[in-house]
Structure formats: C-alpha cells, structure tokens
Write a protein that holds these residues in place. Sequence first.
Motif, mmCIF file in Angstrom:
data_model
loop_
_atom_site.group_PDB
_atom_site.id
_atom_site.type_symbol
_atom_site.label_atom_id
_atom_site.label_comp_id
_atom_site.label_asym_id
_atom_site.label_seq_id
_atom_site.Cartn_x
_atom_site.Cartn_y
_atom_site.Cartn_z
ATOM 1 N N TYR A 1 0.836 -1.186 0.000
ATOM 2 C CA TYR A 1 0.000 0.000 0.000
ATOM 3 C C TYR A 1 0.876 1.244 0.000
ATOM 4 N N ARG A 2 0.521 2.202 -0.815
ATOM 5 C CA ARG A 2 1.240 3.467 -0.897
ATOM 6 C C ARG A 2 0.627 4.439 0.105
ATOM 7 N N PRO A 3 1.329 5.512 0.444
ATOM 8 C CA PRO A 3 0.749 6.498 1.367
ATOM 9 C C PRO A 3 -0.554 7.073 0.810
ATOM 10 N N VAL A 4 -1.509 7.287 1.686
ATOM 11 C CA VAL A 4 -2.801 7.820 1.258
ATOM 12 C C VAL A 4 -2.656 9.298 0.895
ATOM 13 N N VAL A 5 -3.450 9.737 -0.068
ATOM 14 C CA VAL A 5 -3.439 11.126 -0.517
ATOM 15 C C VAL A 5 -4.807 11.722 -0.214
ATOM 16 N N ARG A 6 -4.820 12.831 0.512
ATOM 17 C CA ARG A 6 -6.082 13.507 0.841
ATOM 18 C C ARG A 6 -6.470 14.413 -0.313
ATOM 19 N N LEU A 7 -7.625 14.161 -0.899
ATOM 20 C CA LEU A 7 -8.068 14.919 -2.063
ATOM 21 C C LEU A 7 -8.445 16.351 -1.722
ATOM 22 N N ASP A 8 -8.836 16.608 -0.482
ATOM 23 C CA ASP A 8 -9.192 17.974 -0.101
ATOM 24 C C ASP A 8 -7.966 18.834 0.194
ATOM 25 N N ARG A 9 -6.784 18.237 0.192
ATOM 26 C CA ARG A 9 -5.552 18.978 0.479
ATOM 27 C C ARG A 9 -4.544 18.875 -0.658
ATOM 28 N N LEU A 10 -5.027 18.673 -1.879
ATOM 29 C CA LEU A 10 -4.129 18.521 -3.023
ATOM 30 C C LEU A 10 -3.351 19.802 -3.297
ATOM 31 N N THR A 11 -2.064 19.656 -3.533
ATOM 32 C CA THR A 11 -1.227 20.785 -3.936
ATOM 33 C C THR A 11 -0.794 20.652 -5.391
ATOM 34 N N THR A 12 -0.762 19.436 -5.892
ATOM 35 C CA THR A 12 -0.401 19.171 -7.285
ATOM 36 C C THR A 12 -1.299 18.079 -7.829
ATOM 37 N N ALA A 13 -1.830 18.319 -9.018
ATOM 38 C CA ALA A 13 -2.622 17.314 -9.721
ATOM 39 C C ALA A 13 -2.366 17.517 -11.209
ATOM 40 N N SER A 14 -1.674 16.570 -11.817
ATOM 41 C CA SER A 14 -1.361 16.736 -13.233
ATOM 42 C C SER A 14 -1.523 15.421 -13.969
ATOM 43 N N LEU A 15 -2.025 15.530 -15.180
ATOM 44 C CA LEU A 15 -2.161 14.401 -16.087
ATOM 45 C C LEU A 15 -1.179 14.640 -17.210
ATOM 46 N N THR A 16 -0.240 13.721 -17.391
ATOM 47 C CA THR A 16 0.786 13.904 -18.410
ATOM 48 C C THR A 16 0.272 13.423 -19.761
ATOM 49 N N PRO A 17 0.752 14.014 -20.837
ATOM 50 C CA PRO A 17 0.370 13.519 -22.165
ATOM 51 C C PRO A 17 1.167 12.258 -22.500
ATOM 52 N N PHE A 18 0.751 11.589 -23.556
ATOM 53 C CA PHE A 18 1.519 10.445 -24.029
ATOM 54 C C PHE A 18 2.856 10.944 -24.549
ATOM 55 N N GLY A 19 3.911 10.218 -24.228
ATOM 56 C CA GLY A 19 5.235 10.566 -24.727
ATOM 57 C C GLY A 19 5.752 9.481 -25.649
ATOM 58 N N ALA A 20 6.878 9.737 -26.261
ATOM 59 C CA ALA A 20 7.481 8.755 -27.165
ATOM 60 C C ALA A 20 7.919 7.505 -26.409
ATOM 61 N N ASP A 21 8.274 7.676 -25.149
ATOM 62 C CA ASP A 21 8.769 6.537 -24.371
ATOM 63 C C ASP A 21 7.987 6.314 -23.074
ATOM 64 N N SER A 22 6.841 6.965 -22.928
ATOM 65 C CA SER A 22 6.071 6.789 -21.696
ATOM 66 C C SER A 22 4.580 6.947 -21.970
ATOM 67 N N GLY A 23 3.801 6.297 -21.159
ATOM 68 C CA GLY A 23 2.352 6.419 -21.258
ATOM 69 C C GLY A 23 1.858 7.563 -20.402
ATOM 70 N N ARG A 24 0.562 7.694 -20.329
ATOM 71 C CA ARG A 24 -0.060 8.772 -19.558
ATOM 72 C C ARG A 24 -0.007 8.439 -18.071
ATOM 73 N N GLN A 25 0.346 9.435 -17.255
ATOM 74 C CA GLN A 25 0.435 9.294 -15.807
ATOM 75 C C GLN A 25 -0.421 10.366 -15.145
ATOM 76 N N LEU A 26 -1.059 10.001 -14.042
ATOM 77 C CA LEU A 26 -1.775 10.963 -13.212
ATOM 78 C C LEU A 26 -0.981 11.111 -11.923
ATOM 79 N N ARG A 27 -0.480 12.308 -11.683
ATOM 80 C CA ARG A 27 0.351 12.563 -10.507
ATOM 81 C C ARG A 27 -0.411 13.451 -9.531
ATOM 82 N N LEU A 28 -0.528 12.974 -8.301
ATOM 83 C CA LEU A 28 -1.237 13.707 -7.257
ATOM 84 C C LEU A 28 -0.325 13.841 -6.046
ATOM 85 N N ALA A 29 -0.357 15.008 -5.408
ATOM 86 C CA ALA A 29 0.399 15.236 -4.180
ATOM 87 C C ALA A 29 -0.440 16.121 -3.273
ATOM 88 N N ASP A 30 -0.382 15.840 -1.967
ATOM 89 C CA ASP A 30 -1.151 16.647 -1.025
ATOM 90 C C ASP A 30 -0.230 17.468 -0.132
#
Length: 151
Positions: free
Chosen positions: A69-98
């Motif tokens: 289990y990874r550390p829980v992320v509180r959605l009401d305290r998000l400081t970063t939320a980004s969805l990356t585009p598809f890259g030549a060498d990577s797929g799409r990622q959703l990055r969240l930080a609280d």
Amino acid sequence: MVGRPRVVAIAGWCVLLAIGVYGLVRWTGAVLVVGALFALLGMFGLISTLWLRVWVSGGVLHYRTLRGYRPVVRLDRLTTASLTPFGADSGRQLRLADADGASVQLDATNMRIERLYPMLAQYLRHDDDVANDLLQRRMARYRPDFPLGPS
C-alpha cells in the motif's frame, strides 16, 4: 473502486508471456534465453497489473501496488494534480500530491481511472491552479454546478 487494470493491458502482458513460453519450449540456445526473459517480464507485468487497485474512501485516495500500500493522498488537500500527455517513451500518468507530502503516480495508460475524475472534480475548482490543463479538460464534464463549476 475507482481504478482497475485495462483489459488491453492484461491482454498485452498475456501475449508477452505466451511469446516467452513459446521460446522456452523451443529449447535452442538464444531463443531459450530470450524466451525466459520474455516469460519473466510477462509474468511480472501481468501479476503487477492484476494487483493494482485504486479506491477513494471519504476524500482519501488509497493505492495498492505489488510493493504494498502506498501512502494515502487527501483529495481535499491537493497541492499538485497533473495528467501527463503520451510521450514517445512513456504512457499517460496521473500525478497527485497533497499538503502532507504524500504523493502518488497512477498509470493512466494501463489502468481505467475514469471513475476518479468525478471525485477529483468535487475537490478541484475549474479555475484552480492545482490541476494542469489536460486534467481540467478531463474533469470538465464531471463538474458540479455553480459555485465549483463555471458560472
């Protein structure tokens, strides 16, 4: 449950595993080595994809990987939320930080996370700088009416 493996991802890992097993059955020098590598990679990918789970409970995002289990992320305290585009060498990622320092990087290519967007839209306003433009466009159809959505 807001995140599960995609069927296409599971099928892809099964194909890689089948190629590896076929190479192991051939019993010739280089094919045996490549077959073993493909079989191990396919087995690891399949198991880790099937083990992934993402769920939200009371505004808290929980995430389980093969490493636990990874550390829980509180959605009401998000400081970063980004969805990356598809890259030549990577797929799409959703990055969240609280604000507590917990962060998570979800594989949006191999996981179905469409059910997560409405939950994020409840906590992120349309004019909020926390989410990037790509994520804002994804959440646009799930926005509640005024005051959180556009007026």
